[in-house]
Write a protein that holds these residues in place. Structure first.
Motif, PDB file in Angstrom:
ATOM      1  N   MET A 117       0.857  -1.200   0.000  1.00 17.42           N
ATOM      2  CA  MET A 117       0.000   0.000   0.000  1.00 17.42           C
ATOM      3  C   MET A 117       0.898   1.257   0.000  1.00 17.42           C
ATOM      4  N   ASN A 118       0.767   2.073  -1.050  1.00 19.70           N
ATOM      5  CA  ASN A 118       1.605   3.271  -1.101  1.00 19.70           C
ATOM      6  C   ASN A 118       0.954   4.414  -0.320  1.00 19.70           C
TER       7      ASN A 118
ATOM      8  N   ASP B 171      -5.861   8.050   0.936  1.00 17.23           N
ATOM      9  CA  ASP B 171      -7.236   7.954   0.415  1.00 17.23           C
ATOM     10  C   ASP B 171      -8.117   7.128   1.347  1.00 17.23           C
ATOM     11  N   ARG B 172      -7.538   6.073   1.862  1.00 13.90           N
ATOM     12  CA  ARG B 172      -8.317   5.226   2.766  1.00 13.90           C
ATOM     13  C   ARG B 172      -8.624   5.956   4.079  1.00 13.90           C
TER      14      ARG B 172
ATOM     15  N   ALA C 135      -6.301   1.912   8.040  1.00 12.80           N
ATOM     16  CA  ALA C 135      -5.235   2.685   7.389  1.00 12.80           C
ATOM     17  C   ALA C 135      -4.539   3.576   8.420  1.00 12.80           C
TER      18      ALA C 135
ATOM     19  N   LYS D 193      -0.290   7.301  -1.151  1.00 19.68           N
ATOM     20  CA  LYS D 193      -1.561   7.870  -1.636  1.00 19.68           C
ATOM     21  C   LYS D 193      -2.749   6.956  -1.297  1.00 19.68           C
ATOM     22  N   GLU D 194      -2.499   5.669  -1.423  1.00 18.09           N
ATOM     23  CA  GLU D 194      -3.569   4.715  -1.097  1.00 18.09           C
ATOM     24  C   GLU D 194      -3.932   4.810   0.391  1.00 18.09           C
ATOM     25  N   ILE D 195      -2.901   4.911   1.207  1.00 20.63           N
ATOM     26  CA  ILE D 195      -3.166   5.030   2.655  1.00 20.63           C
ATOM     27  C   ILE D 195      -3.952   6.301   2.936  1.00 20.63           C
TER      28      ILE D 195
END
Lengths: 179, 291
Positions: free
Chosen positions: A1-2, A8-9, A17, A4-6
């Protein structure tokens, strides 16, 4: 999980997250406090407070990331620790005066209400905390808690707040609050 | 209760325009409205507090690998690597001379005082009388100790800076720093190998006793006489003397090896081979320069 993904979550209210970044930056953030005359416990408290501020801003949609998450959280930690050091400094220089006493009174009342919130059902508690603390919109709350629509969420929130009001007033005299 | 809805709407930012203005006007003059507002503000703060504690409890239950003050596995490994590196470096240096590890008390004391010149001990402190062997060792140890300090300082700086630490192992000292002992301090024997040689200053008479069963490779200094026990007639030997401050140290060269002669020992003592490379180097230098 990069990153940005973290992020966004987190913005969508995913608490798992939050767990991920809590672990990821724990040492970095606590080191800031410990290396500036803080204890391990103080460092932990400051980091948790900072992360909660970050969470609150991210979930409420009031945060546009222009730097790395760690940089942002680090700056919150720094500010919180400066405030804490300032508070501790004032505490040692001055005796408790009237404003401090008033803060204490207010804190006690908030503690009472907090206990009353725990007496609400889980859904009520979530509706109210998501709305007032996380700053989620009615649409987001409806989606998160599986309500039929926004109006359902709004009605639920109204009823839950009313219920809390009644619990507080039934358990504590008016003079405890409205002196 | 009659203000509950209007205050709730105000706090949820649902009032706009004229309704908002009217509310603020009423708020300025109506104590009951103020009380309701204050109460609901506290309700909201209590709700926020509840959520904050909820999140904190969640975070508290997340296992973390320890704070900045805790020793992590990586730190422990780094520490072991540094210690091993420094230890290896020290071992390499000190390991050159086995005898230098045998008398650490003398060395540490002298190093602590950091003398510019090797001082002889007083008669009250016979055990601290430094032989040239020890003197060489002291000289070497001084250098070693300073190098160790540097290594440790660098390691600490790197630890503090949070950089990745690779141990800096000091280079072993193989070369003897000949400028530490002035040639003026060295007394060269005036005679060649093959004769009974000893420095004029010592006024020692030398005699050889080769028929003692008990003493096959021993010596004794007695009443101004050096007695060598053993087969010293088989090959030539040489006596060398080195000045060290107010004292002189005597060495025997025999069959390619050096032995220390303690002039203060009146008892028969075994000849002990000198293993200190630095001292051997100095004695070789002295022997080569002898006429």
């Amino acid at each position: 999980m990069n990153e940005k993904e973290i992020f966004d979550r987190i913005c969508s209210g995913d608490e798992e997250a939050l767990d991920v970044i809590y672990k990821k930056y724990y040492r970095m953030m606590t080191k800031l406090v410990i290396s500036n005359n803080g204890t391990e416990q103080e460092a932990k408290d400051i980091y948790q407070d900072a992360l909660i501020v970050f969470w609150q801003k991210a979930v409420s949609g009031n945060l546009v990331m222009t730097s790395k998450m760690s940089t942002y959280i680090y700056s919150i930690c720094l500010n919180l620790w400066r405030k804490e050091l300032d508070r501790k400094g004032r505490h040692t220089r001055e005796y408790k005066d009237s404003p401090e006493f008033q803060d204490h009174e207010s804190a006690e009342r908030i503690k009472i209400i907090n206990n009353c919130v725990n007496k609400l059902g889980d859904t009520c508690r979530k509706v109210l905390t998501y709305f007032y603390f996380d700053g989620m919109s009615m649409a987001e709350i409806a989606e998160k808690l599986g309500f039929a629509n926004t109006n359902t969420a709004k009605t639920k929130k109204y009823k839950c707040k009313k219920k809390l009001d009644e619990i507080v007033k039934s358990m504590y005299s008016e003079s405890d609050f409205l002196d | 209760m009659k203000y509950y809805d209007i205050v709730g709407a105000y706090l949820d930012n649902e009032l706009e325009g004229e309704a908002l203005r009217d509310f603020k006007t009423e708020l300025a003059t109506n104590p009951a409205l103020n009380k309701e507002l204050e109460f609901q503000q506290q309700l909201i703060e209590g709700i926020k507090e509840n959520r904050m504690l909820d999140l904190k409890t969640r975070l508290d239950n997340i296992p973390v690998s320890g704070g900045a003050g805790a020793m992590t596995f990586g730190k422990i490994v780094s520490g072991v690597v540094i210690l091993a590196g420094v230890g290896y470096g020290v071992f390499k240096i000190i390991g050159i001379d086995e005898s230098s590890t045998q008398q650490p008390d003398i060395i540490s004391e002298v190093v602590e005082n950091r003398p510019d010149a090797i001082q002889p001990a007083t008669e009250d402190e016979p055990n601290q009388n430094l032989s040239e062997e020890e003197a060489g060792r002291v000289q070497k140890e001084t250098v070693i100790t300073r190098k160790q300090d540097t290594v440790e300082d660098n390691a600490m700086e790197k630890l503090n800076s949070g950089d990745i630490i690779t141990p800096d192992v000091p280079e072993p000292i193989d070369e003897f720093e000949t400028d530490k002992i002035s040639e003026d301090d060295i007394v060269v024997p005036s005679k060649n190998l093959g004769t009974m040689e000893y420095p004029d200053e010592s006024n020692l008479e030398i005699s050889i006793i080769s028929n003692r069963r008990k003493y096959k490779f021993h010596y004794q200094v007695k009443t101004g006489q050096l007695i060598l026990y053993g087969n010293f007639d088989e090959e030539p030997y040489q006596l060398l003397e080195i000045n060290a401050g107010n004292d002189k140290h005597l060495y025997l060269y025999f069959k390619g090896k050096y032995y220390e002669i303690d002039k203060k020992t009146e008892e028969v003592a075994p000849l002990r081979e000198i293993t200190n490379r630095i001292l051997i180097s100095a004695l070789n230098n002295l022997k080569d320069k002898s006429p």
